[in-house]
Design a protein around this motif. Structure first.
Motif, PDB file in Angstrom:
ATOM      1  N   GLY A   1       3.734   2.536   2.490  1.00  0.00           N
ATOM      2  CA  GLY A   1       4.952   3.057   2.270  1.00  0.00           C
ATOM      3  C   GLY A   1       5.864   4.327   2.696  1.00  0.00           C
ATOM      4  N   HIS A   2       4.943   5.414   2.638  1.00  0.00           N
ATOM      5  CA  HIS A   2       5.160   6.637   3.626  1.00  0.00           C
ATOM      6  C   HIS A   2       5.462   6.312   4.865  1.00  0.00           C
ATOM      7  CE1 HIS A   2       5.269   9.465  -0.178  1.00  0.00           C
ATOM      8  NE2 HIS A   2       3.952   9.217  -0.327  1.00  0.00           N
ATOM      9  N   VAL A   3       4.659   5.772   5.547  1.00  0.00           N
ATOM     10  CA  VAL A   3       4.651   5.364   6.893  1.00  0.00           C
ATOM     11  C   VAL A   3       6.019   4.562   7.010  1.00  0.00           C
ATOM     12  CG1 VAL A   3       3.860   4.115   8.918  1.00  0.00           C
ATOM     13  CG2 VAL A   3       2.057   5.323   7.348  1.00  0.00           C
TER      14      VAL A   3
ATOM     15  N   ALA B   1       1.408  13.897   4.532  1.00  0.00           N
ATOM     16  CA  ALA B   1       0.575  14.754   3.589  1.00  0.00           C
ATOM     17  C   ALA B   1       1.409  14.618   2.076  1.00  0.00           C
ATOM     18  CB  ALA B   1       0.828  16.299   4.176  1.00  0.00           C
ATOM     19  N   SER B   2       0.757  14.565   1.208  1.00  0.00           N
ATOM     20  CA  SER B   2       1.283  14.457   0.044  1.00  0.00           C
ATOM     21  C   SER B   2       0.274  15.106  -1.184  1.00  0.00           C
ATOM     22  CB  SER B   2       1.577  13.184  -0.490  1.00  0.00           C
ATOM     23  OG  SER B   2       0.349  12.535  -0.666  1.00  0.00           O
ATOM     24  N   GLY B   3       0.535  14.833  -2.278  1.00  0.00           N
ATOM     25  CA  GLY B   3      -0.045  15.233  -3.530  1.00  0.00           C
ATOM     26  C   GLY B   3      -1.463  14.647  -3.527  1.00  0.00           C
TER      27      GLY B   3
ATOM     28  N   THR C   1       9.473  12.409  -0.505  1.00  0.00           N
ATOM     29  CA  THR C   1       8.690  12.535  -1.607  1.00  0.00           C
ATOM     30  C   THR C   1       8.573  10.774  -2.236  1.00  0.00           C
ATOM     31  OG1 THR C   1      10.645  13.229  -2.790  1.00  0.00           O
ATOM     32  CG2 THR C   1       8.784  14.825  -2.467  1.00  0.00           C
ATOM     33  N   ASP C   2       7.870  10.553  -3.267  1.00  0.00           N
ATOM     34  CA  ASP C   2       7.729   9.283  -3.612  1.00  0.00           C
ATOM     35  C   ASP C   2       9.048   8.497  -4.049  1.00  0.00           C
ATOM     36  OD1 ASP C   2       5.228   9.269  -3.372  1.00  0.00           O
ATOM     37  OD2 ASP C   2       4.343   9.504  -5.346  1.00  0.00           O
ATOM     38  N   ASN C   3       9.309   7.236  -3.480  1.00  0.00           N
ATOM     39  CA  ASN C   3      10.614   6.518  -3.891  1.00  0.00           C
ATOM     40  C   ASN C   3      10.346   5.232  -3.665  1.00  0.00           C
ATOM     41  OD1 ASN C   3      11.556   5.429  -0.937  1.00  0.00           O
ATOM     42  ND2 ASN C   3      10.611   7.627  -0.459  1.00  0.00           N
TER      43      ASN C   3
ATOM     44  N   ASP D   1       0.960  -1.060  -0.087  1.00  0.00           N
ATOM     45  CA  ASP D   1       0.191   0.086   0.106  1.00  0.00           C
ATOM     46  C   ASP D   1       0.965   1.154   0.025  1.00  0.00           C
ATOM     47  OD1 ASP D   1      -2.865   0.860   1.320  1.00  0.00           O
ATOM     48  OD2 ASP D   1      -1.412   2.401   1.746  1.00  0.00           O
ATOM     49  N   HIS D   2       0.688   2.044  -0.911  1.00  0.00           N
ATOM     50  CA  HIS D   2       1.697   3.288  -1.009  1.00  0.00           C
ATOM     51  C   HIS D   2       1.597   4.131   0.305  1.00  0.00           C
ATOM     52  CE1 HIS D   2       3.491   6.637  -3.308  1.00  0.00           C
ATOM     53  NE2 HIS D   2       2.533   7.332  -2.760  1.00  0.00           N
ATOM     54  N   LEU D   3       0.308   4.460   1.007  1.00  0.00           N
ATOM     55  CA  LEU D   3       0.505   5.216   2.198  1.00  0.00           C
ATOM     56  C   LEU D   3       1.269   4.493   3.031  1.00  0.00           C
ATOM     57  CD1 LEU D   3      -3.258   6.333   2.101  1.00  0.00           C
ATOM     58  CD2 LEU D   3      -1.260   7.678   1.508  1.00  0.00           C
TER      59      LEU D   3
HETATM   60 ZN    ZN Z   1       3.013   9.445  -2.106  1.00  0.00          ZN
END
Ligand code: ZN
Ligand code: KG4
Length: 336
Positions: free
Chosen positions: A112-114, A133-135, A299-301, A108-110
């Motif tokens: 991923g941010h966590v 908080a992202s786009g 940012t996304d990676n 799950d992308h979110l």
């Molecule tokens: Zn993102």
């Protein structure tokens, strides 16, 4: 050793991660391709991913100094995101994993941010409160273990980054707007314009950015083209202060409940200087531990996707061949 691929939006990313150690994290930004349209065009993003995914994976493997024979599992962002973009990453991951009979780990992308917070050199251990908080998303995540998070509150309309991008466009800045708006705001007066504070009296933890965006549109209309040009820096600074104010006030409200001793930030907007400063001051004042991941991990990676994959369920071959991407948010919506 995990090879991860992230193509949920407009950046083509691949990474090789060994435990919590990042061996390589390659990001090919499509900003230039979308700049002329003033925002991300989904089909343009998919087509660029098609061209870029294989070279980006090869470059990550090269940089890590490993071959596919040394990879134990392939991780990939399965959603949420742009469906065409996600499908390019997922198909590539399947095509790499299947012939080698490697497991595939959908992420799950979110999450991923966590999980960017779990990476070396100083991994943050749960429990912690994470402001993401992202786009595409804005939410407060309660992180109690490595494998998931609870959505404590989220935006009811625009994401914070989306608001930054739209206001940046209003001020004649390029895409993506966040970094350019931050730079412009440096020369402006944050108190120049009074802007509405959304959800100020709402006792919950949800956010709203569309009212702020609309207020900026009306302000620009009232000032006229010339007026906007003259006051660009003040407009940028006032908007940024209001956006950061809303993010930090909800964070404060979540902390009031007293459950959290550690705080983390994630998503592209977490790269915003004044937001980082405000959250740093807040945590110092309250004696809380704060983890600020480096900008390239905000940012996304794909390193963050590999990090989340370490704690997610792998799918064995051939089970994943029929696994599909999911474009929208699958996370539970919090009760109001
Ligand atoms: Zn993102
Ligand atoms: O997490 P991310 O790379 O992609 C998404 O998953 O959306 O976030 C991109 C967003 C964009 O809206 C961009 O304008 C914003 O993060 N952003 C910033 C800053 N750097 C990136 N917003 C405010 N200030 C920044 N310095």
């Amino acid at each position: 050793m995990i090879l991860a691929i992230e193509t949920s939006c407009d950046d083509t990313c691949a990474a090789v991660v060994d435990g919590a150690e990042i061996l390589a994290s390659t990001i090919s930004s499509q900003d230039e391709a979308h700049a002329k349209f003033g925002g991300i065009v989904p089909e343009v993003a998919s087509r660029h991913h098609l061209e870029l995914t294989v070279p980006v994976v090869e470059s990550a493997l090269d940089e890590a100094g490993v071959t596919l024979d040394e990879i134990d599992a392939v991780a990939v962002t399965a959603g949420p995101g742009l469906i065409g973009a996600l499908l390019v990453g997922l198909s590539t991951a399947k095509a790499i994993a299947a012939p080698r009979r490697l497991p595939l780990i959908p992420v799950d992308h979110l999450q991923g941010h966590v999980a960017a917070n779990f990476l070396a050199p100083e991994p943050l251990e749960p429990p912690f409160l994470c402001l993401l908080a992202s786009g595409g998303h804005t939410l407060l995540a309660g992180v109690r273990d490595h494998s998931g998070h609870e959505v404590l509150g989220q935006t009811l309309d625009d994401a914070a980054g989306e608001a930054f991008d739209k206001v940046a466009r209003l001020l004649g800045l390029g895409f993506p707007g966040g970094p350019a708006l931050q730079k412009l705001a440096e020369g402006g007066d944050a108190g120049a314009f009074e802007l509405p504070v959304a959800m100020a009296r709402d006792p919950g933890l949800d956010f709203s950015f569309s009212g702020l965006k609309t207020a900026m549109v009306y302000l620009a209309r009232d000032l006229g083209e010339e007026g906007v040009r003259e006051r660009r820096a003040d407009l940028a600074a006032s908007f940024q202060a209001a956006a950061v104010g809303q993010l930090t006030s909800k964070l404060k409200r979540a902390l009031k409940r007293g459950e959290w001793e550690s705080v983390a930030l994630g998503g592209g907007v977490a790269a915003n200087g004044p937001l980082r400063e405000a959250v740093t001051a807040l945590c110092e004042e309250r004696g809380l531990r704060l983890k600020l991941v480096p900008l390239r991990l905000c940012t996304d990676n794909a390193a963050m996707i590999a990090s989340a994959a370490r704690y997610a369920a792998p799918l064995p071959y051939p089970e994943y061949l029929s696994y599909d991407a999911f474009p929208s948010n699958r996370l539970p919506v919090p009760a109001t």
